[in-house]
Design an enzyme around this catalytic site. Structure first.
Site, short mmCIF file in Angstrom:
data_model
loop_
_atom_site.label_atom_id
_atom_site.label_comp_id
_atom_site.label_asym_id
_atom_site.label_seq_id
_atom_site.Cartn_x
_atom_site.Cartn_y
_atom_site.Cartn_z
N HIS A 73 0.81 -1.22 0.00
CA HIS A 73 0.00 0.00 0.00
C HIS A 73 0.84 1.27 0.00
O HIS A 73 0.30 2.35 -0.14
CB HIS A 73 -0.93 0.02 1.22
CG HIS A 73 -0.21 0.23 2.52
ND1 HIS A 73 0.55 -0.74 3.11
CD2 HIS A 73 -0.12 1.31 3.32
CE1 HIS A 73 1.07 -0.26 4.23
NE2 HIS A 73 0.69 0.97 4.39
N1 UDP Z 1 -3.53 -5.81 8.61
C1 UDP Z 1 -4.81 -6.29 8.83
N2 UDP Z 1 -5.56 -6.66 7.76
C2 UDP Z 1 -5.11 -6.59 6.47
C3 UDP Z 1 -3.78 -6.12 6.27
C4 UDP Z 1 -3.02 -5.72 7.35
O1 UDP Z 1 -5.27 -6.36 9.98
O2 UDP Z 1 -5.83 -6.94 5.55
C5 UDP Z 1 -2.74 -5.35 9.78
C6 UDP Z 1 -1.34 -5.90 9.89
O3 UDP Z 1 -1.33 -7.11 10.59
C7 UDP Z 1 -0.62 -4.80 10.66
C8 UDP Z 1 -1.35 -3.56 10.25
O4 UDP Z 1 -2.57 -3.96 9.64
O5 UDP Z 1 -0.79 -4.93 12.05
C9 UDP Z 1 -0.48 -2.81 9.28
O6 UDP Z 1 -1.13 -1.74 8.79
P1 UDP Z 1 -0.59 -0.96 7.53
O7 UDP Z 1 0.13 -1.90 6.64
O8 UDP Z 1 -1.74 -0.20 7.00
O9 UDP Z 1 0.39 0.11 8.17
P2 UDP Z 1 1.93 0.14 8.47
O10 UDP Z 1 2.22 -0.93 9.45
O11 UDP Z 1 2.66 -0.02 7.17
O12 UDP Z 1 2.16 1.50 9.05
#
Ligand code: UDP
Length: 379
Positions: free
Chosen positions: A209
Site C-alpha cells: 500500500h
Molecule cells: N492488517 C490487517 N488486515 C489486512 C492487512 C493488514 O489487519 O488486511 C494489519 C497488519 O497485521 C498490521 C497492520 O494492519 O498490524 C499494518 O497496517 P498498515 O500496513 O496499514 O500500516 P503500516 O504498518 O505499514 O504502518
C-alpha cells in the site's frame, strides 16, 4: 498500575489501522484513564470501525474533516481540533505512537499546551528523507518527554541525535503482546485456512500500500507481475487489498494481473494474523508486518527501498527487495527452501521483547502524568 490516574486523564491520539493495533494493549493497561481521540485519518469500517470493536477499544472522540486531505491539511485540521479539545479538558499526559500524521498532530497539540508527551515506538529511523513518516517520527521524538524505544537500536538512534538520556526508556514493542493475544487458536486457524482454500505452509500472503509501490504503474505493475508469476507457478497468493492499492490498480488498468490472485478486501486483525501464521512466505511493504513476522516466526520479503525496522532483517526473518525480478527471484528461492527456513525461524526469538512493553509504558506514563518533573529527574 501505580500511581493511580483519574478517569479519562491520558489522551491517546491515533488515526490509522496500525496505531489501533499497536496501542490496543497499552489502552487496556491504562484502562479507565484512557481518553481515546481518533483523528479520522483512516475512518471506515474496514480500516477502523472493525478494529475498534475487535480490539475491544473504548469509544473514541472523533475529529472531523481530516481523512482524504493532503498531509499538511490532515495535520492542520487535526491540530486545531486537538488544541480546542485539550483547552476544554486538559489531559495529564498525551500518548502517540509511530510516525503518522495523527502522531505528529497529537505531539504538536501536547507541545503547544505544555502537556507531558509520550512517544511509543520512539527512535525508529529509516534515514530516508523521501518518506514523510521519517520526518514525522524525528519531529515527534524531539518534542516528546518520554521516549519509549522498542529496542536498544532505537534507543541508540535517539542518543545519536543528542536526545536527553533521562527521557529514553527501552520498553520492548507492544506488537509482541497484541499478536499473542489476538492470534486465533489452532482450531480457529484451521477453519480459517479451510475457508480460504489453502494449506499450512502452502501459500503466500501479500499486502502492499505504500506510495513507492502504488504511485506509479511501473512499480505496482512490477509487484503484481511477480505475485502473478508465483500463482502461475502453483503457489496460491492471498492478497487482501488496501483501498489505496485498489484505487491505483483501477487508475493504471492493472486488473489483468489480479486474475490468478485470491484478492479480498482488507481483512480483520485476527484473520490477518491467522493467515500470516501459516503462510510459507509473506510479501509486504507494511511496517507492522515487519514486526509481526518475528512473533509469528514467518519469512517476509519487504518490498521497500529502506526500512526503519532493521531488526527483522538482522534476525533473519526478512529481506528488503525491489519490486520486479529481485522480489520474484528471492520469493522463488525462499519458497524452495521453506522447510528448513520455517524450522529455523520457529526457533528464532523475536527481537521486539518479552510481551510486557505495554505494562512498562503504562507505568512510565502514569509516573509522567502524575509528577512530570520528578519522573524525568528519576529516569
Ligand atoms: N492488517 C490487517 N488486515 C489486512 C492487512 C493488514 O489487519 O488486511 C494489519 C497488519 O497485521 C498490521 C497492520 O494492519 O498490524 C499494518 O497496517 P498498515 O500496513 O496499514 O500500516 P503500516 O504498518 O505499514 O504502518
Amino acid at each position: 498500575m501505580s500511581p493511580c490516574l483519574p478517569p479519562s486523564s491520558v489522551a491517546v491520539v491515533l488515526g490509522t489501522r496500525p496505531e489501533l493495533v499497536k496501542l490496543a494493549p497499552l489502552i487496556h493497561e491504562l484502562g479507565e484513564a484512557t481518553r481515546l481521540v481518533h483523528t479520522g485519518q483512516h475512518w471506515d469500517e474496514a480500516m477502523s470501525g472493525r478494529f475498534l470493536r475487535d480490539l475491544g477499544l473504548p469509544r473514541p472522540e472523533v475529529l472531523t474533516g481530516v481523512g482524504g486531505r493532503p498531509r499538511a491539511g490532515q495535520i492542520a485540521q487535526s491540530l486545531g481540533q486537538l488544541d480546542a479539545a485539550f483547552a476544554d479538558d486538559r489531559p495529564a499526559a498525551v500518548v502517540v505512537q509511530g510516525d503518522t500524521n495523527a502522531t505528529l498532530a497529537g505531539a504538536l497539540a501536547a507541545n503547544a499546551r505544555g502537556i507531558p508527551l509520550v512517544h511509543v515506538e520512539a527512535g525508529l529511523r529509516s534515514f530516508d528523507r523521501a518518506m514523510p513518516e521519517e520526518h514525522n517520527r524525528v519531529m515527534v521524538d524531539h518534542v516528546s518527554d518520554l521516549l519509549c524505544a522498542a529496542t536498544a537500536e532505537n534507543a541508540a538512534n535517539l542518543r545519536a541525535e543528542s536526545l536527553d538520556e533521562r527521557r529514553i526508556a527501552v520498553t520492548g514493542n507492544t506488537v509482541v503482546e497484541v499478536v499473542r493475544r489476538r492470534l486465533p487458536d489452532p482450531p480457529a486457524r484451521a477453519a480459517l485456512l479451510a475457508r480460504h482454500g489453502v494449506a499450512p505452509d502452502g501459500y503466500v500472503l501479500a499486502t502492499v500500500h505504500r506510495p513507492e509501490n502504488t504511485d506509479t504503474a511501473e512499480a505496482l505493475g512490477a509487484v503484481l507481475a511477480e505475485l502473478d508469476r508465483i500463482a502461475r507457478d502453483g503457489t496460491p497468493v492471498l492478497f487482501p487489498m488496501h483501498p489505496r492499492t485498489r484505487a491505483a490498480v483501477e487508475r493504471f488498468a492493472l486488473d489483468g494481473l489480479l486474475d490468478r490472485l485470491a484478492v479480498t478486501a482488507p481483512v480483520g486483525y485476527a484473520e490477518f494474523l491467522g493467515l500470516a501464521r501459516h503462510a510459507a512466505l509473506l510479501v509486504s511493504d507494511s511496517g507492522g508486518v515487519q514486526e509481526e513476522c518475528t512473533v509469528l516466526g514467518r519469512p517476509l520479503l519487504v518490498v521497500r527501498r529502506s526500512t526503519e525496522r532493521p531488526e527483522a532483517v538482522d534476525a533473519g526473518f526478512a529481506a528488503l527487495v525491489r519490486p520486479g525480478a529481485e522480489l520474484g527471484g528471492l520469493a522463488r528461492s525462499w519458497l524452495a527452501d521453506r522447510t528448513e527456513r520455517l524450522a529455523r525461524l520457529a526457533a528464532t526469538p523475536s527481537p521486539y521483547g518479552d510481551g510486557l512493553a505495554s505494562a512498562r509504558i503504562a507505568r512510565l506514563t502514569a509516573q509522567l502524568a502524575v509528577r512530570p518533573a520528578a519522573a524525568l529527574a528519576a529516569a
